[in-house]
Design an enzyme around this catalytic site. Structure first.
Site, short mmCIF file in Angstrom:
data_model
loop_
_atom_site.label_atom_id
_atom_site.label_comp_id
_atom_site.label_asym_id
_atom_site.label_seq_id
_atom_site.Cartn_x
_atom_site.Cartn_y
_atom_site.Cartn_z
N GLY A 1 -1.61 0.59 5.94
CA GLY A 1 -1.63 2.19 6.05
C GLY A 1 -0.90 2.57 5.08
N CYS A 2 -0.36 2.09 4.07
CA CYS A 2 0.44 2.70 3.07
C CYS A 2 -0.28 2.79 1.92
CB CYS A 2 1.72 1.95 2.50
SG CYS A 2 2.79 1.89 4.04
N GLN A 3 -0.42 3.87 0.87
CA GLN A 3 -1.05 4.01 -0.44
C GLN A 3 -0.72 3.07 -1.49
OE1 GLN A 3 -1.00 7.95 -1.88
NE2 GLN A 3 -3.14 7.58 -2.70
#
Length: 138
Positions: free
Chosen positions: A50-52
């Site tokens: 969920g983190c770029q």
């Protein structure tokens, strides 16, 4: 975490910054203070979805029941955000982490409204992952 300030000092230092450029530089500086993450800890089970950017967070419980957090990212600002989250959860048990709401601290710092949507989502993903790991230990 001796190199990182406590919650109150974090807030004081953050509010002393004259503008958002100084605040971003302070966040990046906090990230540079994190303990180096071992290569073996950069594993899929420690990766935060969920983190770029690439983010790894390792959670261990010491003999006194206190959670010890380590983390890293390939992006300087994200690594700084990891440090901010770790400061907020410092010296907590798994139960403390599950019940502690970091959002009021972010509001005091006016942090989330100055992050890009993808960074805000990544920050939320980090918090969810830490709380889920803490819940599994409690």
């Amino acid at each position: 975490m001796a190199l990182l300030p406590d919650k109150e000092k974090l807030l004081r230092n953050f509010l002393r910054c004259a503008n958002w450029e100084e605040k971003y530089l302070y966040i990046i500086e906090l990230g540079q203070r994190l303990t180096e993450l071992r290569d073996e800890d950069r594993s899929p089970q420690n990766s935060i979805q969920g983190c770029q950017s690439q983010v790894w967070i390792v959670m261990r419980q010491n003999a006194h029941g206190i959670i010890e957090l380590q983390g890293d990212s390939d992006a300087a600002i994200v690594k700084g955000l990891i440090a901010v989250v770790f400061i907020l959860y410092d010296q907590m048990t798994p139960q403390d982490i599950v019940s502690f709401d970091v959002r009021p601290w972010f509001e005091k710092m006016a942090l989330t409204q100055h992050l890009t949507p993808s960074r805000s989502q990544g920050l939320e993903a980090m918090i969810r992952a830490i709380r889920a790991k803490a819940a599994a230990l409690s």
